[in-house]
Write a protein that holds these residues in place. Structure first.
Motif, PDB file in Angstrom:
ATOM      1  N   SER A   1      40.065  38.160  31.474  1.00  0.00           N
ATOM      2  CA  SER A   1      39.354  36.717  32.161  1.00  0.00           C
ATOM      3  C   SER A   1      40.301  36.016  33.091  1.00  0.00           C
ATOM      4  CB  SER A   1      38.923  35.902  30.937  1.00  0.00           C
ATOM      5  OG  SER A   1      38.244  34.672  31.556  1.00  0.00           O
TER       6      SER A   1
ATOM      7  N   THR B   1      28.888  41.039  32.695  1.00  0.00           N
ATOM      8  CA  THR B   1      29.842  40.483  32.252  1.00  0.00           C
ATOM      9  C   THR B   1      29.755  39.929  30.779  1.00  0.00           C
ATOM     10  OG1 THR B   1      30.479  39.867  34.542  1.00  0.00           O
ATOM     11  CG2 THR B   1      31.717  38.672  32.892  1.00  0.00           C
TER      12      THR B   1
ATOM     13  N   GLN C   1      39.949  46.232  30.294  1.00  0.00           N
ATOM     14  CA  GLN C   1      39.161  45.012  31.145  1.00  0.00           C
ATOM     15  C   GLN C   1      40.287  44.254  31.486  1.00  0.00           C
ATOM     16  OE1 GLN C   1      36.807  43.226  28.023  1.00  0.00           O
ATOM     17  NE2 GLN C   1      35.834  45.143  27.564  1.00  0.00           N
ATOM     18  N   VAL C   2      40.077  43.871  32.829  1.00  0.00           N
ATOM     19  CA  VAL C   2      40.947  43.017  33.535  1.00  0.00           C
ATOM     20  C   VAL C   2      40.627  41.719  32.847  1.00  0.00           C
ATOM     21  CG1 VAL C   2      41.267  41.582  35.611  1.00  0.00           C
ATOM     22  CG2 VAL C   2      40.642  44.071  35.695  1.00  0.00           C
TER      23      VAL C   2
ATOM     24  N   ARG D   1      30.897  39.275  23.129  1.00  0.00           N
ATOM     25  CA  ARG D   1      32.398  38.894  23.514  1.00  0.00           C
ATOM     26  C   ARG D   1      32.044  39.318  25.241  1.00  0.00           C
ATOM     27  NH1 ARG D   1      37.278  38.923  21.849  1.00  0.00           N
ATOM     28  NH2 ARG D   1      37.023  39.125  19.982  1.00  0.00           N
ATOM     29  N   VAL D   2      32.643  38.095  25.977  1.00  0.00           N
ATOM     30  CA  VAL D   2      32.593  38.150  27.391  1.00  0.00           C
ATOM     31  C   VAL D   2      33.510  39.355  27.899  1.00  0.00           C
ATOM     32  CG1 VAL D   2      32.963  36.906  29.561  1.00  0.00           C
ATOM     33  CG2 VAL D   2      31.751  35.982  27.646  1.00  0.00           C
ATOM     34  N   PHE D   3      32.931  40.164  28.786  1.00  0.00           N
ATOM     35  CA  PHE D   3      33.921  41.164  29.605  1.00  0.00           C
ATOM     36  C   PHE D   3      35.122  40.709  29.995  1.00  0.00           C
ATOM     37  CE2 PHE D   3      35.228  43.926  33.209  1.00  0.00           C
ATOM     38  CZ  PHE D   3      34.815  45.148  32.516  1.00  0.00           C
ATOM     39  N   GLY D   4      36.192  41.144  29.743  1.00  0.00           N
ATOM     40  CA  GLY D   4      37.433  40.650  30.142  1.00  0.00           C
ATOM     41  C   GLY D   4      38.101  39.587  29.002  1.00  0.00           C
ATOM     42  N   THR D   5      37.698  39.572  27.548  1.00  0.00           N
ATOM     43  CA  THR D   5      38.199  38.467  26.745  1.00  0.00           C
ATOM     44  C   THR D   5      38.545  39.611  25.448  1.00  0.00           C
ATOM     45  OG1 THR D   5      35.972  38.179  25.783  1.00  0.00           O
ATOM     46  CG2 THR D   5      36.884  36.704  27.397  1.00  0.00           C
ATOM     47  N   VAL D   6      38.714  40.930  26.032  1.00  0.00           N
ATOM     48  CA  VAL D   6      39.216  41.637  24.733  1.00  0.00           C
ATOM     49  C   VAL D   6      40.580  41.125  24.390  1.00  0.00           C
ATOM     50  CG1 VAL D   6      37.939  43.751  24.791  1.00  0.00           C
ATOM     51  CG2 VAL D   6      39.970  43.478  26.303  1.00  0.00           C
TER      52      VAL D   6
END
Lengths: 434, 329
Positions: free
Chosen positions: A249, A374, A246-247, B320-325
């Motif tokens: 945030s 998202t 995952q790019v 969990r929002v995409f990109g916040t792993v």
């Protein structure tokens, strides 16, 4: 190969009306309309005046800074006017160059070329800037910036997902020019020192998958078949599908060691290296139920929309002309503007399809929550927007919204989430600058 | 060619709030038909009359008090009215019903700002009001009289319900009154609130909504599952004092509540995790009220109580929002 399905997303009717029509080169128009702002970042600086004669491929504007690319004349003719006109994407007045074609299509003398494999990484980057290449998927981000990542990048992904309904130009490019696309991919990998090249294509384009496999496999390019789901072609979701990374945030693909380029962009890079061609022409789809014959065409940048739409014989009831596809494209007020480097298609829709019902109260049906790729909560962000709670929106990850429109597509209350979020993002950016 | 502009996206899946409400009405139709078969024309009058009255009330409030000139009914008032009729005994007097509708629409919904703004399920607010204000009418159950369309429900002999009888005289006495209870309550040929009796028809209706992608399965599964498990614990501890778990989930208002009332989008959580919490909480409260509290049935209270917690549940079950792993593998 395992493909990681992202959560959320929607399945609008794909309506790939022109998927079997060969890309045809259209005859040149009389007048060409070019906005200087063809790329994201700084618009280039004009180096010609009104009244100058220009030749095809001649540079008419010079890059202004690093995140900027030069602009070239698409035809041989005379610059008849330089004026301010409302830019369809930004909605603000911007410099517009009008070129009237005179006589024959005479190319300027191009820089000397060599086979694309003989370029060094630095030469590739230089050529890409000089050719004025930007992301042709629609974002128009200068490609050479992506070719100079500040972090270690080991993977190049060619984006052939084309998840936007109606649009078929990337599909046809892959079917007809798979070889050039793959060679472009190899050049990108060389420029950034990447070892792996992959191409992601949605499964609803079997002929493209086959052509790309045939051309790409000998060059070491792996073709990944993706499920058909909107917005699979979103850069971050494409990377996730292929690498499970995952790019972060607020980050860029290079943060996870990836660079993504559209397939048409890869082809443009190859053409610039092998033939020295600047980007003065692009493929695009002219489609929608608002016209009789959907088709894919090669058109010079700046070709007026009216010529392209008339070529496809619009119907009486045609009402909305969209630059791009129906999910993310922008509407135009007049057809007297030219296509730009970012115009991947012109979608013409009849009134019956776009008539919007009036907005009603949100019933928290969670359809937007389910649709959001998202994992945002669009209903809540919209409620905050109504109360002008911009800071709260920011902490609820407003800036991670990719503006794909899935929430507004499914909303039973007909709320225009995307319009609200775009405004809110502007406000947040402005507040942040203070 | 006249060009019009507008924001993206330019296409829509064409499912409106009205379409969703229409689907809910369609899903409730089988149970409504059964109620008319069992309790005759008066039932039909209650259902149609209540829906019409509720729509009129909403139209009146929106157009006259809120001055919304462009208001068009979206059928949500009809859904509220039909659910309220489903939740009361068939022989209820028309004016009691009218009062209930009035409370449900005005106090349950409109004073909060209309659809989408009410914290509690309006039909349940109406029912709670009726339950407290007309205690006798709300527990006077007409006996089932199949296929006697012209016989009014208010003239029918009255009887007990499985849950009421169990509360009053114990499960053994109730079992003598109602034979093969799990089967009759599955099919719905049994006394009770007008629309709650048939588990089968309600499940069919719910499956239709699920197929139409209008509801999700989490709340009903969590709610009914929790009730099943807790009832099983009570039953295993003392089989002669409690219904077996299968009967427990079929009798009373559980099916109607879990499938159609708890799933009201406005008053339930939005994320899957929140829905699970909501359903489990409602199940726990229902069983506790049924077996330990003073009332024979607890679905109404359980859902209203959980409605009150929805804002908190939404707050604490964000995804969990995409990109916040934290770390990419």
């Amino acid at each position: 190969m395992i493909v990681w399905k992202f959560k959320g997303g929607i399945h609008p009717p794909t309506k790939k009306l022109a998927k079997d029509s060969k890309i045809e080169r259209i005859s040149l128009s009389k007048r060409f309309y070019l906005f200087l702002a063809q790329n994201s970042g700084n618009p280039p600086k004009l180096i010609v005046q009104a009244g100058s004669d220009v030749k095809t491929g001649q540079k008419i504007a010079e890059a202004d800074g690093f995140v900027s690319v030069p602009l070239h004349s698409p035809v041989t003719g005379k610059i008849v006017e330089i004026k301010k006109e409302k830019h369809p994407v930004t909605g603000r007045p911007a410099d517009l160059v009008v070129i009237e074609r005179t006589g024959e299509d005479e190319w300027i003398k191009l820089d000397p070329v060599k086979p694309y494999t003989d370029y060094t990484p630095d030469e590739i980057k230089k050529r890409v800037v000089e050719a004025g290449i930007v992301g042709l998927g629609g974002a128009t981000f200068p490609t050479h910036v992506k070719l100079a990542p500040s972090k270690k990048v080991d993977t190049v992904i060619l984006n052939g997902a084309e998840c936007e309904p109606y649009l078929t130009i990337d599909h046809r490019m892959m079917v007809e020019y798979a070889d050039e696309i793959c060679k472009g991919g190899v050049a990108i990998a060389k420029a950034i020192g990447a070892t792996k090249i992959l191409a992601g294509i949605e499964e609803n384009k079997p002929d493209a998958i086959e052509a790309m496999k045939k051309a790409g496999t000998p060059m070491g390019i792996e073709i990944v078949v993706l499920p058909t789901k909107y917005p699979q072609g979103s850069e971050k979701h494409l990377i996730y599908a292929i690498t499970k990374k995952q790019v972060p945030s607020g980050g860029l693909p290079m943060d996870v060691g990836v660079v993504v380029d559209n397939v048409s962009t890869a082809r443009a890079i190859y053409r610039a290296l092998e033939y020295g061609e600047p980007l003065i022409e692009r493929g695009l789809t002219v489609t929608g139920e608002g016209i009789k014959t959907s088709k894919n065409v090669f058109a010079r940048i700046g070709t007026p929309l009216s010529d392209l739409v008339n070529l496809a014989s619009p119907i009486e009831d045609a009402q909305r002309v969209i630059l791009g596809g129906p999910m993310t494209g922008v509407t135009v007020e007049s057809l007297d503007i030219g296509i730009s480097k970012g115009t991947s298609g012109i979608t013409v829709l009849p009134a019956a399809l776009v008539n919007k019902m009036t907005e009603t109260n949100c019933i928290r049906c969670y359809r937007c929550v389910e649709a959001c790729p998202t994992q945002l909560e669009p209903y809540l962000l919209y409620k905050m927007f109504k109360k002008k709670m911009f800071n709260e929106m920011k902490s609820d990850h407003l800036m991670d919204c990719i503006e794909c429109g899935a929430c507004a597509y499914v909303c039973p209350a007909n709320i225009d989430h995307v319009k609200a979020f775009k405004t809110a993002k502007l406000v947040v950016r402005t507040l942040g600058r203070r | 060619m006249k060009l019009l502009t507008g924001p993206a996206p330019h296409i829509h899946d064409r499912i409106s709030t009205r379409r969703i409400m229409l689907d809910v009405l369609i899903a409730l139709t089988p149970a409504a038909v059964l109620s008319v078969l069992m309790w005759g024309w008066y039932m039909l009058l209650l259902e149609i009359g209540s829906m019409a009255f509720a729509e009129f009330l909403e139209f009146f409030v929106m157009r006259v008090f809120r001055k919304k000139k462009d208001f068009v009914p979206d059928l949500s008032a009809s859904v509220t009215a039909l659910l309220l009729v489903f939740n009361v005994p068939a022989g209820i007097s028309w004016w009691t019903m009218t009062t209930g509708i009035l409370v449900a629409i005005i106090i349950g919904k409109e004073i909060f700002g209309g659809i989408g703004n009410n914290p509690f399920n309006p039909a349940l607010v109406g029912r709670l009001f009726m339950y407290i204000s007309f205690p006798v009418a709300m527990i006077t159950w007409p006996a089932v009289d199949l296929f006697h369309f012209w016989k009014p429900a208010y003239d029918m002999a009255t009887t007990a319900t499985p849950l009421g009888e169990a509360k009053l005289h114990g499960v053994v006495a109730a079992s003598q009154l109602f034979h093969n209870l799990s089967w009759t309550s599955f099919l719905g040929i049994i006394p009770g609130s007008a629309g709650e009796t048939s588990a089968l028809l309600l499940i069919i209706g719910f499956l239709y909504l699920w197929w139409r992608k209008i509801v999700s399965y989490e709340i009903p599964v969590a709610y009914i599952g929790t009730t099943f498990v807790l009832s099983a614990i009570f039953w295993l501890a003392n089989p002669s004092a409690y219904y077996d778990p299968l009967t427990s989930i079929m009798v009373g208002g559980l099916m109607l509540g879990a499938l159609f009332m708890a799933t009201d989008p406005v008053t339930s959580p939005v994320t899957p995790r929140g829905k699970w919490i909501f359903g489990i909480g409602a199940g726990v409260i229902t069983v506790l009220i049924r077996y330990i509290g003073a009332y024979p049935e607890g679905v109404n209270f359980a859902i209203i109580l959980m409605n009150a917690l929805v804002p908190f549940i939404n707050q604490f079950t964000k995804r969990r929002v995409f990109g916040t792993v934290k770390e990419n593998v």
